[in-house]
Design a protein around this motif. Structure first.
Motif, PDB file in Angstrom:
ATOM      1  N   UNK A 179       0.841  -1.201   0.000  1.00 30.53           N
ATOM      2  CA  UNK A 179       0.000   0.000   0.000  1.00 30.53           C
ATOM      3  C   UNK A 179       0.873   1.247   0.000  1.00 30.53           C
ATOM      4  N   UNK A 180       0.543   2.173  -0.887  1.00 26.65           N
ATOM      5  CA  UNK A 180       1.254   3.446  -0.961  1.00 26.65           C
ATOM      6  C   UNK A 180       0.274   4.535  -0.532  1.00 26.65           C
ATOM      7  N   UNK A 192       5.657   2.839  -8.897  1.00 25.88           N
ATOM      8  CA  UNK A 192       6.162   2.404 -10.190  1.00 25.88           C
ATOM      9  C   UNK A 192       7.261   1.360 -10.035  1.00 25.88           C
ATOM     10  N   UNK A 193       8.198   1.640  -9.125  1.00 18.20           N
ATOM     11  CA  UNK A 193       9.318   0.716  -8.906  1.00 18.20           C
ATOM     12  C   UNK A 193       8.816  -0.648  -8.440  1.00 18.20           C
ATOM     13  N   UNK A 194       7.909  -0.615  -7.473  1.00 18.66           N
ATOM     14  CA  UNK A 194       7.420  -1.872  -6.897  1.00 18.66           C
ATOM     15  C   UNK A 194       6.603  -2.660  -7.916  1.00 18.66           C
ATOM     16  N   UNK A 195       5.839  -1.943  -8.730  1.00 19.89           N
ATOM     17  CA  UNK A 195       5.050  -2.629  -9.759  1.00 19.89           C
ATOM     18  C   UNK A 195       5.988  -3.335 -10.725  1.00 19.89           C
ATOM     19  N   UNK A 196       7.083  -2.662 -11.083  1.00 19.47           N
ATOM     20  CA  UNK A 196       8.027  -3.283 -12.018  1.00 19.47           C
ATOM     21  C   UNK A 196       8.696  -4.505 -11.415  1.00 19.47           C
ATOM     22  N   UNK A 197       8.811  -4.522 -10.076  1.00 13.58           N
ATOM     23  CA  UNK A 197       9.396  -5.701  -9.432  1.00 13.58           C
ATOM     24  C   UNK A 197       8.384  -6.836  -9.323  1.00 13.58           C
ATOM     25  N   UNK A 199       5.181  -6.543  -7.645  1.00 16.54           N
ATOM     26  CA  UNK A 199       4.254  -6.477  -6.507  1.00 16.54           C
ATOM     27  C   UNK A 199       2.894  -5.950  -6.953  1.00 16.54           C
ATOM     28  N   UNK A 200       1.870  -6.294  -6.185  1.00 17.34           N
ATOM     29  CA  UNK A 200       0.534  -5.729  -6.390  1.00 17.34           C
ATOM     30  C   UNK A 200       0.474  -4.423  -5.606  1.00 17.34           C
ATOM     31  N   UNK A 201       0.443  -3.324  -6.332  1.00 15.97           N
ATOM     32  CA  UNK A 201       0.576  -2.028  -5.675  1.00 15.97           C
ATOM     33  C   UNK A 201      -0.732  -1.243  -5.757  1.00 15.97           C
ATOM     34  N   UNK A 239       0.371  -1.462 -14.018  1.00  9.47           N
ATOM     35  CA  UNK A 239      -0.458  -2.278 -13.133  1.00  9.47           C
ATOM     36  C   UNK A 239      -0.743  -1.658 -11.783  1.00  9.47           C
ATOM     37  N   UNK A 240      -0.305  -0.417 -11.579  1.00  8.10           N
ATOM     38  CA  UNK A 240      -0.555   0.239 -10.295  1.00  8.10           C
ATOM     39  C   UNK A 240      -2.027   0.626 -10.215  1.00  8.10           C
TER      40      UNK A 240
END
Ligand SMILES: Cc1cc2nc3c(=O)[nH]c(=O)nc-3n(C[C@H](O)[C@H](O)[C@H](O)COP(=O)(O)OP(=O)(O)OC[C@H]3O[C@@H](n4cnc5c(N)ncnc54)[C@H](O)[C@@H]3O)c2cc1C
Ligand SMILES: Cc1cc2nc3c(=O)[nH]c(=O)nc-3n(C[C@H](O)[C@H](O)[C@H](O)COP(=O)(O)OP(=O)(O)OC[C@H]3O[C@@H](n4cnc5c(N)ncnc54)[C@H](O)[C@@H]3O)c2cc1C
Ligand code: SF4
Ligand code: SF4
Ligand code: FES
Lengths: 498, 287
Positions: A179-180, A192-197, A199-201, A239-240
């Motif tokens: 969660x952001x 953006x970074x986490x989505x590219x890794x 994760x479901x953001x 996918x964010x």
């Protein structure tokens, strides 16, 4: 690490190996350093001041491909590119600039996007004179630096104009929810970074539109909202998920979200709460915080009233108190809304103004009146409770204070009255206490900023990270983005170690 | 996204809207409000959450049509969407067992009063209610309030229902009767709250009022909602909206509520031009 000024080995290695690539060597040989140094900096084409104050369209028109390539030729492709040290997200500046020189504009954007997901924004709003350009070898030689910001903006705009922006393929799905909190530059970057890794953001945003200050604070004439929306669309394509109208701490707390399966959190809630001056008469009608004034105009589109329902008074004599970017944005907005006298009231002198150099220059061209070494003492209202005058006092500069700037001291007996019909207070903001109040165990610093470990951006609560203005208490877009990036890495480490 | 279950009139120019907003319905407490935007060109306006149903995921709002935003709301049909809604905002009411609580509601202020009085009742207080309206056809929520009150008295300006007079007369009547009042909650027009607070101050009765300044974000970010309480600037959306009635500078709030009068007129005029069939409803016989 608060403002990283050293270059890690890993980065040095990357820069070095690219510098040694064949095409770079060839390109360096095409022009001698002396010849490059003899080239003049390519000016940014701008709309005429008298034209642009009639509307909210962008001041800078952007480079043409020819201009961009000409400017790129100035870059000496230094063996020790100090510009990179000045960039808080360490963009590989020489590589992207040299790709521009080659005419490979899309290749250049790719390089920038390795570390910066919002180049069209940063190219426009970074205080380049303090960061990349301030550290360019040219600057060190007393010459005008390579226009890195203008070039960054150019390639981002070029890519957008090409139509479909390329979305990287996300290889592994981690099946973990992050969660952001807050859709400002810090939150958007982390997302953006986490989505590219993989994760479901999900981003939770309090207002009805994402972007943070980029949406509600910085005006259209500096950062067109259509561009911001495109950059946000890019994140959605990654996918964010963005949930607006959701105030964390009110609509749900961090603990509630944990129960819904979120395993890590990034707080990027900004420093949105305005300071007032604490002066008599501040409660009068016609006295605004810059946040309210700019939010009405930018987010609520009051400049299009009555087409849009939110109103904003169009003052004739507008006094903006402060000397930062916010003050410049407010005063130039007032000018565009028809002020005959759009005035900056600043207690120090021009040299100490914290605003970006370009904004001050644009403001001067647009006929903004600067009252330096002047400070308000009280506001005086008419019989309807509307502000009509402001009592000011002249100041002189004394010894430097903790911030290194010379401390302004009032000159006794120098008080005078100034007629005003609108006052905008732009003296800074502080962190909003909503999240700290509803998140037990979150450790805070002096003004309510969230305390973090600067390496990981981790807070006192495991799994909860924070960055941007909520930890810095009012900094810059790119520092917020840098925090988002570092936090994303640490969140990945935290969740993988689990 | 925010489906309107129903939207119907309950008094002259006063409507009751039920909206699907599951997160808000889960979290809300008495005293909380929402900020909503009627449509894409709309303003952000605050409305109190009058009631909620966490199982159904719905919240209830009651609003008076006074300007562009509230007339826009009034036009919504059952099944339509609200553009945006966010909440629950503001500090919830401080509810405890005080003893005898006098709940005073004027006009559409009865709507925000209802959840508070209900909360107070559930906390074991004896509730004595005074409802005020200009006229009988403007009185709302009488039955709902009666159901949670131990004693309920209605006052109208024109005497068309209940006793003729203002709610302050009603409060004076209770004081004259010798009722021991431990706590007063007063919500209504600012001028009404001002005079209720004046009276309770003379009699040393702790009094809470709920302020309704103009708001924008509702999260403490803009300062539009600032009010003077005890000589200090407070943000009603995060520090309130309820404050110690004896500390509030009502005259400043009354002036601040007038700040956009000219703009509101222009806006409503423009709105009425789009809906000529509503002209009479908007500008004619409001009473
Ligand atoms: C008018 C103005 C002009 C500026 N100009 C420049 C400039 O030219 N260059 C530059 O580099 N910097 C500039 N800055 C500073 C820069 O904008 C900020 O440093 C930067 O935006 C901080 O980013 P952030 O992501 O930390 O927070 P923000 O941009 O403040 O975003 C925070 C977001 O979180 C949301 N939020 C807050 N609380 C909650 C909650 N409880 N739940 C959900 N969401 C929440 C907010 O609504 C907001 O959208 C300017 C600032 C202002 C105000
Ligand atoms: C915390 C809070 C809770 C509220 N709860 C309710 C509620 O449950 N039901 C309800 O009907 N109203 C409530 N209000 C008032 C409501 O928000 C306003 O009536 C509404 O914003 C008016 O918008 P408009 O565009 O229709 O009218 P406008 O065109 O903005 O105004 C028309 C007229 O209404 C007056 N007005 C404007 N804003 C307000 C205001 N905030 N309070 C009082 N008068 C105002 C103006 O002075 C003007 O005379 C609440 C306000 C606050 C701050
Ligand atoms: S992100 Fe900002 S500091 Fe970094 S290179 Fe771009 S303009 Fe310069
Ligand atoms: S320091 Fe300046 S000249 Fe050297 S590589 Fe960087 S941008 Fe080019
Ligand atoms: S409404 Fe903006 S701070 Fe209260």
């Amino acid at each position: 690490m608060k403002n990283s000024m050293h270059m890690p080995e890993e980065l040095k290695e990357k820069l070095r190996s690219r510098w040694n690539e064949d095409w770079r060597k060839q390109l360096r040989k095409k022009l001698k350093v002396k010849e490059r140094m003899a080239l003049e900096r390519t000016p940014m084409p701008e709309n005429e001041p008298l034209e642009r104050i009639k509307g909210f369209f962008e001041v800078n028109k952007g480079y043409t491909p020819e201009m961009a390539m000409a400017e790129a030729r100035r870059c000496m492709d230094c063996a020790n590119p100090t510009c990179v040290i000045g960039c808080p997200v360490a963009i590989d500046i020489p590589t992207f600039v040299k790709k521009i020189e080659m005419g490979d504009f899309l290749g250049a954007v790719k390089v920038i996007k390795e570390t910066n997901a919002l180049p069209a924004v940063c190219g426009r709003v970074c205080p380049q004179e303090d960061q990349c350009e301030g550290n360019c070898t040219y600057t060190r030689m007393g010459k005008r630096p390579v226009a890195i910001g203008n070039l960054e903006r150019f390639v981002a705009d070029y890519e957008r104009a090409q139509g479909e922006v390329e979305v990287p393929e996300i290889k592994v799905k981690k099946n973990k929810k992050v969660a952001i909190i807050g859709a400002g530059p810090a939150g958007l970057t982390a997302a953006g970074e986490l989505a590219m890794m993989g994760y479901d953001v999900t981003i939770f945003e309090a207002l009805h539109k994402p972007g943070g200050v980029l949406m509600y604070g910085i005006p259209e004439f500096r950062l067109p909202k259509a561009i911001l929306e495109k950059e946000i669309d890019y994140l959605k394509k990654l996918g964010v998920e963005i949930i607006t109208d959701f105030v964390v701490g009110k609509t749900a707390t961090i603990d509630d979200l944990k129960k819904q399966g979120y395993e890590a959190f990034f707080i990027g809630s900004g420093a949105g709460a305005p300071w007032f001056l604490g002066l008599p008469g501040e409660e009068l009608n016609g006295v605004y915080s810059a946040n309210e004034y700019l939010t009405r105009v930018n987010l609520m589109r009051a400049f299009e009233f009555p087409e849009f329902d939110t109103p904003i008074p169009r003052g004739k004599r507008v006094a903006v108190i402060g000397g930062g970017n916010t003050a410049m944005d407010a005063v130039r907005t007032a000018k565009r809304l028809g002020a005959e006298h759009a005035m900056i009231i600043y207690r120090r002198s021009r040299a100490e103004m914290p605003a970006r150099e370009e904004e001050i220059k644009h403001a001067e061209e647009e006929g903004i009146e600067f009252h330096f070494l002047t400070n308000p003492k009280r506001f005086i209202g008419d019989e309807n409770g509307w502000v009509k005058q402001m009592e000011c006092v002249k100041m002189e500069l004394g010894e430097p204070d903790a911030s290194g700037r010379r401390r302004p001291i009032p000159i006794p007996g120098s008080e005078f009255l100034m007629d005003v019909d609108l006052v905008i207070v732009a003296v800074g903001t502080k962190p909003n206490p909503l999240i700290p109040q509803t998140t037990p165990g979150l450790k805070l610093a002096k003004w309510g900023e969230i305390e973090v470990d600067w390496e990981t951006m981790g807070t006192s609560i495991p799994g909860v990270f924070a960055g941007g203005d909520i930890v810095r208490g009012g900094a810059t877009v790119i520092l917020a983005m840098g925090d988002g990036r570092r936090a994303a890495k640490a969140i990945d480490a935290y969740l993988s170690g689990k | 996204m925010y489906k309107i279950i129903f939207n119907r009139p309950i008094a002259n120019k006063v409507k009751h809207m039920r909206v699907k907003a599951p997160f808000i319905a889960q979290k809300r407490k008495p005293g909380n409000f929402v900020i909503l935007i009627p449509d894409e060109h709309g303003e952000r306006i605050p409305l109190t959450i009058v009631d909620s149903n966490p199982e159904e995921g719905t919240i209830d709002l009651i609003y008076q049509e006074v300007g562009t935003s509230t007339y826009k709301l009034g036009l919504k049909k059952d099944g339509d969407d609200l553009y945006r809604i966010v909440g629950p905002l503001g500090k919830p009411t401080h509810i405890e067992k005080f003893g005898t609580v006098v709940a005073i509601g004027g006009g559409v202020g009865i709507a925000p009063l209802y959840p508070i009085a209900k909360g107070m009742k559930e906390a074991g207080n004896r509730i004595v209610t005074i409802l005020g309206a200009r006229s009988r056809n403007l009185l709302i929520l009488e039955e709902e309030m009666r159901a949670i009150s131990d004693d309920l008295r209605v006052w109208t300006d024109d005497g068309s229902y209940g006793k003729k007079g203002l709610v302050t007369h009603g409060l004076q009547e209770l004081i004259d009767e010798g009722l021991k009042i431990d706590h007063v909650v007063a919500i209504g027009p600012t001028i009404m709250m001002k005079f209720v607070a004046k009276l309770t101050k003379e009699h040393n009765i702790p009094t809470i009022v709920s302020l309704n300044p103009i708001m924008v974000d509702g999260t403490g970010m803009c300062g539009a909602c600032r009010v003077l309480v005890g000589g200090e600037i407070k943000f009603a959306c995060v520090d309130g909206p309820e404050f110690d009635g004896h500390q509030v500078d009502y005259d400043n709030l009354i002036l601040r509520l007038k700040a956009y009068r000219e703009y509101e007129r222009i806006s409503l005029e423009r709105f009425a031009n789009f809906y000529p069939e509503l002209r009479d409803y908007i500008f004619g016989g409001a009473k």
